[in-house]
Design a protein around this motif. Structure first.
Motif, PDB file in Angstrom:
ATOM      1  N   TYR A 175       5.299 -24.757   8.276  1.00 30.03           N
ATOM      2  CA  TYR A 175       5.167 -23.739   9.319  1.00 30.03           C
ATOM      3  C   TYR A 175       6.070 -24.019  10.509  1.00 30.03           C
ATOM      4  O   TYR A 175       6.607 -23.093  11.120  1.00 30.03           O
ATOM      5  CB  TYR A 175       3.708 -23.647   9.786  1.00 30.03           C
ATOM      6  N   ILE A 176       6.239 -25.302  10.855  1.00 29.47           N
ATOM      7  CA  ILE A 176       7.138 -25.614  11.964  1.00 29.47           C
ATOM      8  C   ILE A 176       8.553 -25.158  11.596  1.00 29.47           C
ATOM      9  O   ILE A 176       9.229 -24.475  12.368  1.00 29.47           O
ATOM     10  CB  ILE A 176       7.126 -27.130  12.295  1.00 29.47           C
ATOM     11  N   THR A 177       8.969 -25.507  10.373  1.00 29.93           N
ATOM     12  CA  THR A 177      10.318 -25.144   9.941  1.00 29.93           C
ATOM     13  C   THR A 177      10.510 -23.631   9.896  1.00 29.93           C
ATOM     14  O   THR A 177      11.457 -23.079  10.458  1.00 29.93           O
ATOM     15  CB  THR A 177      10.598 -25.692   8.528  1.00 29.93           C
ATOM     16  N   LEU A 178       9.590 -22.962   9.195  1.00 30.17           N
ATOM     17  CA  LEU A 178       9.705 -21.502   9.076  1.00 30.17           C
ATOM     18  C   LEU A 178       9.559 -20.835  10.435  1.00 30.17           C
ATOM     19  O   LEU A 178      10.235 -19.851  10.730  1.00 30.17           O
ATOM     20  CB  LEU A 178       8.632 -20.977   8.137  1.00 30.17           C
ATOM     21  N   GLY A 179       8.660 -21.372  11.261  1.00 34.44           N
ATOM     22  CA  GLY A 179       8.447 -20.819  12.596  1.00 34.44           C
ATOM     23  C   GLY A 179       9.713 -20.906  13.432  1.00 34.44           C
ATOM     24  O   GLY A 179      10.097 -19.947  14.112  1.00 34.44           O
ATOM     25  N   ILE A 180      10.379 -22.068  13.359  1.00 32.91           N
ATOM     26  CA  ILE A 180      11.645 -22.227  14.087  1.00 32.91           C
ATOM     27  C   ILE A 180      12.660 -21.210  13.576  1.00 32.91           C
ATOM     28  O   ILE A 180      13.336 -20.522  14.361  1.00 32.91           O
ATOM     29  CB  ILE A 180      12.187 -23.672  13.929  1.00 32.91           C
ATOM     30  N   ALA A 181      12.738 -21.094  12.241  1.00 30.04           N
ATOM     31  CA  ALA A 181      13.669 -20.115  11.657  1.00 30.04           C
ATOM     32  C   ALA A 181      13.363 -18.712  12.181  1.00 30.04           C
ATOM     33  O   ALA A 181      14.272 -17.944  12.518  1.00 30.04           O
ATOM     34  CB  ALA A 181      13.582 -20.142  10.133  1.00 30.04           C
ATOM     35  N   THR A 206      15.761 -16.323  14.501  1.00 32.14           N
ATOM     36  CA  THR A 206      16.106 -14.970  14.045  1.00 32.14           C
ATOM     37  C   THR A 206      15.813 -13.943  15.121  1.00 32.14           C
ATOM     38  O   THR A 206      16.616 -13.049  15.405  1.00 32.14           O
ATOM     39  CB  THR A 206      15.298 -14.622  12.778  1.00 32.14           C
ATOM     40  N   LEU A 207      14.636 -14.084  15.718  1.00 31.70           N
ATOM     41  CA  LEU A 207      14.197 -13.103  16.719  1.00 31.70           C
ATOM     42  C   LEU A 207      15.112 -13.086  17.938  1.00 31.70           C
ATOM     43  O   LEU A 207      15.538 -12.027  18.403  1.00 31.70           O
ATOM     44  CB  LEU A 207      12.752 -13.420  17.129  1.00 31.70           C
ATOM     45  N   VAL A 208      15.444 -14.287  18.434  1.00 33.40           N
ATOM     46  CA  VAL A 208      16.320 -14.352  19.609  1.00 33.40           C
ATOM     47  C   VAL A 208      17.732 -13.885  19.254  1.00 33.40           C
ATOM     48  O   VAL A 208      18.371 -13.164  20.025  1.00 33.40           O
ATOM     49  CB  VAL A 208      16.340 -15.788  20.189  1.00 33.40           C
ATOM     50  N   ALA A 209      18.187 -14.270  18.045  1.00 38.91           N
ATOM     51  CA  ALA A 209      19.524 -13.860  17.608  1.00 38.91           C
ATOM     52  C   ALA A 209      19.617 -12.339  17.489  1.00 38.91           C
ATOM     53  O   ALA A 209      20.695 -11.763  17.646  1.00 38.91           O
ATOM     54  CB  ALA A 209      19.865 -14.517  16.274  1.00 38.91           C
ATOM     55  N   CYS A 241       7.210 -21.121  16.062  1.00 39.06           N
ATOM     56  CA  CYS A 241       7.805 -19.874  16.583  1.00 39.06           C
ATOM     57  C   CYS A 241       8.305 -20.087  18.014  1.00 39.06           C
ATOM     58  O   CYS A 241       9.388 -19.627  18.375  1.00 39.06           O
ATOM     59  CB  CYS A 241       6.778 -18.743  16.564  1.00 39.06           C
ATOM     60  N   SER A 242       7.499 -20.785  18.830  1.00 42.02           N
ATOM     61  CA  SER A 242       7.876 -21.011  20.226  1.00 42.02           C
ATOM     62  C   SER A 242       9.111 -21.888  20.325  1.00 42.02           C
ATOM     63  O   SER A 242      10.039 -21.576  21.076  1.00 42.02           O
ATOM     64  CB  SER A 242       6.722 -21.664  20.991  1.00 42.02           C
ATOM     65  N   ILE A 243       9.132 -22.986  19.575  1.00 44.44           N
ATOM     66  CA  ILE A 243      10.300 -23.872  19.608  1.00 44.44           C
ATOM     67  C   ILE A 243      11.555 -23.085  19.241  1.00 44.44           C
ATOM     68  O   ILE A 243      12.566 -23.131  19.937  1.00 44.44           O
ATOM     69  CB  ILE A 243      10.138 -25.058  18.625  1.00 44.44           C
ATOM     70  N   SER A 276      19.801 -21.606  19.850  1.00 44.09           N
ATOM     71  CA  SER A 276      20.761 -22.341  19.027  1.00 44.09           C
ATOM     72  C   SER A 276      21.018 -23.740  19.567  1.00 44.09           C
ATOM     73  O   SER A 276      21.901 -24.435  19.084  1.00 44.09           O
ATOM     74  CB  SER A 276      22.065 -21.558  18.942  1.00 44.09           C
ATOM     75  N   ALA A 277      20.207 -24.177  20.564  1.00 47.20           N
ATOM     76  CA  ALA A 277      20.406 -25.511  21.115  1.00 47.20           C
ATOM     77  C   ALA A 277      19.919 -26.600  20.162  1.00 47.20           C
ATOM     78  O   ALA A 277      20.131 -27.782  20.385  1.00 47.20           O
ATOM     79  CB  ALA A 277      19.675 -25.639  22.454  1.00 47.20           C
ATOM     80  N   LEU A 278      19.229 -26.158  19.081  1.00 47.89           N
ATOM     81  CA  LEU A 278      18.703 -27.121  18.117  1.00 47.89           C
ATOM     82  C   LEU A 278      19.852 -27.845  17.419  1.00 47.89           C
ATOM     83  O   LEU A 278      20.721 -27.221  16.828  1.00 47.89           O
ATOM     84  CB  LEU A 278      17.870 -26.369  17.078  1.00 47.89           C
ATOM     85  N   THR A 279      19.850 -29.186  17.495  1.00 43.33           N
ATOM     86  CA  THR A 279      21.010 -29.901  16.977  1.00 43.33           C
ATOM     87  C   THR A 279      20.798 -30.526  15.602  1.00 43.33           C
ATOM     88  O   THR A 279      21.719 -30.611  14.809  1.00 43.33           O
ATOM     89  CB  THR A 279      21.432 -31.023  17.945  1.00 43.33           C
ATOM     90  N   PHE A 280      19.555 -30.957  15.311  1.00 48.85           N
ATOM     91  CA  PHE A 280      19.374 -31.611  14.006  1.00 48.85           C
ATOM     92  C   PHE A 280      19.213 -30.565  12.901  1.00 48.85           C
ATOM     93  O   PHE A 280      18.709 -29.476  13.121  1.00 48.85           O
ATOM     94  CB  PHE A 280      18.201 -32.582  14.022  1.00 48.85           C
ATOM     95  N   ASP A 281      19.665 -30.944  11.727  1.00 47.31           N
ATOM     96  CA  ASP A 281      19.699 -30.013  10.598  1.00 47.31           C
ATOM     97  C   ASP A 281      18.408 -30.127   9.784  1.00 47.31           C
ATOM     98  O   ASP A 281      18.150 -31.137   9.139  1.00 47.31           O
ATOM     99  CB  ASP A 281      20.914 -30.348   9.726  1.00 47.31           C
ATOM    100  N   ILE A 282      17.586 -29.068   9.857  1.00 46.98           N
ATOM    101  CA  ILE A 282      16.311 -29.123   9.135  1.00 46.98           C
ATOM    102  C   ILE A 282      16.336 -28.243   7.886  1.00 46.98           C
ATOM    103  O   ILE A 282      15.297 -27.945   7.309  1.00 46.98           O
ATOM    104  CB  ILE A 282      15.133 -28.692  10.036  1.00 46.98           C
TER     105      ILE A 282
END
Lengths: 104, 263
Positions: B33-39, B43-46, B157-159, B165-171
């Protein structure tokens, strides 16, 4: 802004409705033997469908031929049959998958 | 004073035990859920939507596929009625889930509305397959799992929407945890339900659904499989009763009876 909030509310209500419908429908009558049967066997059916659904969009004819997902899935299943440790099975399967998609 | 304090600590220790057991059971969902939520947040912000919409949706809608669909619909300014209809079709599969939880949820009291609200695919899988520890109240365990899963989704989702796009590590690939979770739950079901018919029914539904409507795959597959399962009922229950055919819930009932606990 109002539109955003309304969309949230409408989708939330409809989603809740779909989840609540069986409980609304069967609250008046006594659950039958048939529902007992469903309670016993439906979860197995649903899990099989959910696993299938995770694999159905993979293109097995091109690219990595779905090998990362297939191998990682097999490792998950075999580990779980053998050790019965949920976290070990899922952790190992996911790790193998993440390594594979970076190598292939 | 003293009595009150001890009863409070007793209560909190029960809660603590419920959350501890639920946390352990729900770690795979945490990863997924963390992974999908981040995705989803990304998507939403993009798509140019305001960031607060992602946590709002996680709170009010709490349905992954529907939320992803919503981004596109909002972008093109789709009407509310059409959105309602599309959501109904997309989430109709949840109607089937409730059918196998009527009895367990009937004892859930004030938690029942929330348990129904939080019935995602993954939560359904955990609730129907994982047995709560014997000394733990079933409703508390269910509620803790449901609440934790929603917290994971909310945080993801919040993260995603806050960090953009500031997320740097590849999940990439971490979301395989959800596939692995379904596989593990299926293995557990195979161990509990030692009859081939349910899996034939599922396979039949899946294959037909691929041909009939790949877009509504889950719904079509579920309807066909449930129908096939119903038709196979006599075959399934016709064998020697009460031996190998017992599902998870039946077995647990017997276990707790033997130990003198509540059914």
């Amino acid at each position: 802004m109002t539109y955003f909030v309304l969309v949230c509310l409408v989708m939330g209500l409809v989603t809740y409705f779909t989840r609540a419908l069986p409980f609304l429908f069967f609250s008046v009558r006594k659950p039958s033997e048939f529902l007992d049967f469903l309670q016993k066997y439906l979860p197995a059916v649903v899990m099989a469908i959910l696993v299938f659904s995770m694999y159905k969009d993979i293109d097995f004819r091109a690219g990595p031929y779905g090998i990362p997902a297939l191998v990682a899935g097999a490792i998950t299943a075999l580990l779980h049959l053998w050790k019965r440790n949920v976290l070990l099975s899922i952790g190992a399967g996911t790790a193998v998958y993440m390594i594979f998609i970076r190598m292939i | 004073m003293r009595g009150k304090k001890s009863s409070q600590s007793g209560r909190s220790s029960i809660l603590h035990a419920a959350f501890k057991a639920a946390f352990k059971a729900s770690i795979p969902v945490l990863l997924g859920y963390i992974t999908l939520g981040i995705a989803f947040g990304l998507t939403l912000v993009a798509a140019g939507l305001p960031w607060w919409l992602a946590p709002c949706m996680a709170l009010v809608i709490y349905a992954g596929a529907a939320q992803f669909m919503a981004v596109g619909l909002i972008q093109s300014g789709t009407g509310l009625l059409e959105i309602a209809l599309l959501t109904l079709i997309l989430n109709a599969r949840h109607m089937v889930y409730g059918l196998s939880l009527l009895e367990p949820f009937s004892k859930a009291g004030r938690w029942k509305p929330y348990l129904i609200f939080g019935l995602t695919d993954e939560t359904y899988g955990l609730l129907t397959t994982i047995e709560p520890p014997v000394d733990l109240d079933r409703t508390r365990f269910y509620a803790a799992i449901t609440a934790l899963n929603q917290v994971y989704w909310f945080v993801g989702c919040s993260i995603g929407s806050l960090m953009g796009s500031a997320l740097t590590f590849d999940i990439t690939g971490l979301d395989f945890a959800l596939t692995a979770l379904f596989i593990v739950l299926l293995v557990d079901q195979v161990r509990a339900v030692k009859k081939p018919e349910p899996y034939f029914a599922a396979l039949l539904g899946c294959i037909l659904a691929l041909f009939i409507s790949p877009k509504n795959f889950l719904l079509v597959a579920l309807v066909i499989s449930t129908g096939a399962l119903a038709l196979l009922r006599e075959r399934i229950e016709g064998g020697p009763r009460g031996t190998a055919s017992q599902g998870v819930s039946e077995k647990s009932k017997q276990d707790s009876m033997q130990k003198g606990g509540r059914p």
